[in-house]
Design an enzyme around this catalytic site. Structure first.
Site, PDB file in Angstrom:
ATOM      1  N   LYS A  76      18.680 -31.424  11.670  1.00  0.00           N
ATOM      2  CA  LYS A  76      18.500 -32.630  12.483  1.00  0.00           C
ATOM      3  C   LYS A  76      17.348 -33.500  11.992  1.00  0.00           C
ATOM      4  CE  LYS A  76      17.638 -31.620  16.692  1.00  0.00           C
ATOM      5  NZ  LYS A  76      16.160 -31.681  16.613  1.00  0.00           N
ATOM      6  N   THR A  78      16.099 -33.512   8.999  1.00  0.00           N
ATOM      7  CA  THR A  78      16.480 -34.015   7.679  1.00  0.00           C
ATOM      8  C   THR A  78      17.374 -35.239   7.807  1.00  0.00           C
ATOM      9  OG1 THR A  78      16.316 -31.787   6.759  1.00  0.00           O
ATOM     10  CG2 THR A  78      17.579 -33.393   5.495  1.00  0.00           C
ATOM     11  N   ARG A  99       8.163 -35.607  15.583  1.00  0.00           N
ATOM     12  CA  ARG A  99       7.118 -34.782  16.180  1.00  0.00           C
ATOM     13  C   ARG A  99       6.264 -34.131  15.094  1.00  0.00           C
ATOM     14  NH1 ARG A  99      10.413 -30.554  19.411  1.00  0.00           N
ATOM     15  NH2 ARG A  99      11.833 -30.942  17.701  1.00  0.00           N
ATOM     16  N   LYS A 110      10.115 -20.635  10.911  1.00  0.00           N
ATOM     17  CA  LYS A 110      10.654 -21.826  10.268  1.00  0.00           C
ATOM     18  C   LYS A 110      10.054 -22.076   8.882  1.00  0.00           C
ATOM     19  CE  LYS A 110      11.471 -25.483  12.757  1.00  0.00           C
ATOM     20  NZ  LYS A 110      11.313 -26.613  13.691  1.00  0.00           N
ATOM     21  N   ALA A 278      10.797 -28.199  22.889  1.00  0.00           N
ATOM     22  CA  ALA A 278      11.925 -28.778  23.618  1.00  0.00           C
ATOM     23  C   ALA A 278      12.517 -27.827  24.640  1.00  0.00           C
ATOM     24  CB  ALA A 278      13.009 -29.215  22.643  1.00  0.00           C
ATOM     25  N   PHE A 306      16.090 -29.498  19.376  1.00  0.00           N
ATOM     26  CA  PHE A 306      17.274 -28.664  19.612  1.00  0.00           C
ATOM     27  C   PHE A 306      18.515 -29.520  19.879  1.00  0.00           C
ATOM     28  CE2 PHE A 306      13.792 -25.645  21.087  1.00  0.00           C
ATOM     29  CZ  PHE A 306      13.724 -25.011  19.867  1.00  0.00           C
ATOM     30  N   PHE A 386      27.014 -29.132   3.743  1.00  0.00           N
ATOM     31  CA  PHE A 386      26.411 -28.004   3.035  1.00  0.00           C
ATOM     32  C   PHE A 386      27.295 -27.620   1.848  1.00  0.00           C
ATOM     33  CE2 PHE A 386      23.744 -27.856   6.625  1.00  0.00           C
ATOM     34  CZ  PHE A 386      22.727 -26.935   6.431  1.00  0.00           C
ATOM     35  N   TRP A 414      20.245 -34.412   2.319  1.00  0.00           N
ATOM     36  CA  TRP A 414      19.401 -33.353   1.758  1.00  0.00           C
ATOM     37  C   TRP A 414      19.376 -33.448   0.234  1.00  0.00           C
ATOM     38  CZ3 TRP A 414      20.394 -29.067  -1.419  1.00  0.00           C
ATOM     39  CH2 TRP A 414      19.369 -28.116  -1.476  1.00  0.00           C
TER      40      TRP A 414
END
Length: 561
Positions: A76, A78, A99, A110, A278, A306, A386, A414
């Site tokens: 998200k 990205t 954020r 992460k 979140a 999220f 992907f 990406w």
């Protein structure tokens, strides 16, 4: 198709050629005196810019949200960065608003949170580590208040605070499960009053939520003064104003309130400011950063944490209301991989084509589409590609959208940066210009807290209803008695499921949400409804991301992401 030869995120970021932050600011017509540089490539922008541009027409706010996250990843942030870059490529003046990452997740699971591949905000290492010190200042302010409370007890307790009903814990911006429940004040009379206490992670602090919702320094101070920290022996709430420390807290936060300006890999301006979780807070960057971006750019691309059931709902019901703002469109990010997990596959099964699992998992996307439609907003589904996605699966998802009158856009930001998001950028511009916008929050503030929660559960989660614990039922009455019933609700729920059970993927049916506790966050201006087993102090995994991090003798960081 994406190639295996693409370097890691940190290698891409370290190879970038950023512009001096003064040039980024100059491109936005930010005066030199309004920028406070923090090194070469980051800086804080004075709130005077907002006052100067008060009558300036607002740019269009585009919210990027997603389906429920899975271990397969959705990308998200990205897509948010890539869309901002893509809008600039097609001739729009766009600004990204994100954020700030917390050190806890960065060192935990992460490993970083500044976008990925060729759609990142930089300097990536700084943003993911200490950045401009905003989160540290929140830690300091929060713990100052904790110290003042215990000192008040030690010095005679003039407010008759009940030590068993102090709700203000301490905080630390790291994942440390051993600090969730502790005992303080041991060692005799000189060392304070013994009592139970605990730590939350800093980004769960009400002060973080306040920083992200405050409109200016005066509003910040007023909100801090309204925070409830404890109850006295007659069950009357004790506010920060009763302790008289709101001025000192504001002093510690005065610099943190100013938005941080950085840039993307393609030199698109980016405000990275504030970072409430979140699932236990409202999950959006600061109002002042978003508002400033709307005054400086034609399009503002921002994200909420999220899936749409958490981040988007709170963005639309809490942030937009608090900031008196109106979004122009929503982007719902979905991936073939995540949809197949919602369709029942395990992570190690995602490489193979499986149209049956994909078809089953579409129910999760379908519910989030219905949620955005319930708010009356135009939207686009971004298919974040992907390398393992088959052409048959991509075609299925696109055709599924088109058959329902939903605008899909295949994205590859990406690997390709802004270029890979141009189709999405055109789609977003088109729905804004051609689709009607009937935005309206989900509920009216005059409704009871119970009714607000029930509306969210039924309209956003798709649940049958709500079950309140005996404690929560008692707290509902207390909230109404205190006059707090007209505040919005901030649902604390697992991010992995539409229900409060993280194992129920896809689109669960016939479930009830269990509210175990209600926490008044009067300074922030909402009531937190805790469901399931939500923890406000996470723990580290067996192999935390910190184990992969290192730094060379030349100071080059590796393994951050």
């Amino acid at each position: 198709m994406m190639k295996h030869t693409i370097p890691s995120d940190i290698e891409i970021a370290q190879a970038a050629k950023p512009l001096p932050i003064q040039e980024i600011a100059k491109g936005l017509d930010i005066p030199e005196e309004a920028l406070e540089p923090y090194g070469k490539y980051k800086g804080k922008v004075s709130l005077d810019v907002l006052k100067r541009l008060e009558r300036q027409k607002d740019g269009k706010v585009v919210l990027v949200t997603a389906i429920n996250p899975t271990p397969a990843g959705e990308g998200k942030s990205t897509v948010t960065v890539g869309l901002g870059q893509a809008l600039n490529r097609i001739g729009k003046q766009a600004i990204v608003a994100l954020r700030e990452p917390s050190l806890g997740p960065s060192m935990g699971m992460k490993g970083g949170a500044a976008g990925g591949g060729y759609s990142q905000v930089i300097p990536m290492e700084d943003i993911n580590l200490h950045f401009t010190g905003d989160i540290h200042s929140i830690t300091a302010a929060h713990n100052l208040l904790a110290a003042v409370i215990d000192n008040h007890l030690h010095q005679g307790n003039a407010l008759d605070i009940d030590p068993r009903r102090i709700i203000w814990k301490r905080v630390l911006d790291l994942n440390d499960r051993a600090l969730r429940n502790i005992v303080i004040g041991l060692g005799g009379p000189a060392h304070g009053i013994p009592r139970e206490d605990g730590f939350d992670i800093t980004v769960a602090s009400e002060i973080m939520a306040i920083l992200c919702l405050a409109l200016d320094l005066e509003d910040l101070k007023a909100r801090l003064s309204r925070m409830v920290v404890a109850y006295n022996r007659q069950h009357v709430p004790i506010f920060v104003s009763d302790l008289g420390v709101e001025g000192a807290l504001t002093v510690l936060l005065k610099d943190a309130l100013h938005p941080n300006l950085v840039q993307t890999l393609e030199n698109t301006p980016a405000f990275v400011h504030g970072g409430p979780f979140a699932n236990i807070a409202h999950g959006c960057n600061s109002i002042v950063a978003t508002k400033m971006a709307t005054k400086l750019g034609d399009y503002v691309v921002t994200e909420a944490g999220f899936g749409a059931d958490l981040g988007a709902e709170k963005f639309l019901d809490i942030k937009m209301r608090a900031g008196a703002m109106k979004p122009s469109a929503v982007v719902i990010v979905a991936t073939i991989r995540a949809l197949k997990m919602h369709g029942g596959l395990q992570k190690d099964q995602l490489q193979e084509k499986n149209l049956e699992a994909l078809h089953k998992g579409m129910s999760n996307l379908e519910k989030h589409i219905e949620t955005i439609e319930a708010f009356g907003l135009p939207y686009v589904v971004a298919i974040n590609r992907f390398i393992s996605d088959s052409e048959a699966e991509l075609s299925f998802l696109q055709e599924w959208c088109e058959a329902r009158g939903v605008t899909p856009a295949l994205t590859n930001v990406w690997e390709e940066g802004g270029k890979g998001g141009e189709a999405l950028a055109h789609a977003v511009v088109q729905v804004i210009e051609q689709k009607e916008n009937h935005f309206k929050p989900l509920y009216e503030l005059e409704e009871s807290i119970e009714d607000k929660i029930t509306e969210i559960v039924k309209k956003v989660y798709g649940g049958q209803g709500v079950e309140f614990s005996s404690l929560a039922a008692k707290q509902l009455k207390e909230i109404e008695q205190q006059g707090w019933g007209a505040l919005p609700v901030c649902m604390a729920k697992t991010q992995y499921s539409l229900s409060d059970d993280p194992k129920k993927l896809g689109r669960p049916k016939d479930f009830v949400i269990h509210v175990r506790e209600l926490r008044p966050r009067i300074g922030a201006g909402f009531i937190v409804a805790l469901t399931g087993d939500i923890l406000t102090m996470p723990g580290l995994p067996k192999l935390p991301a910190a184990l992969q991090m290192d730094i060379s003798s030349e100071g080059v960081i590796s393994g951050l992401f």
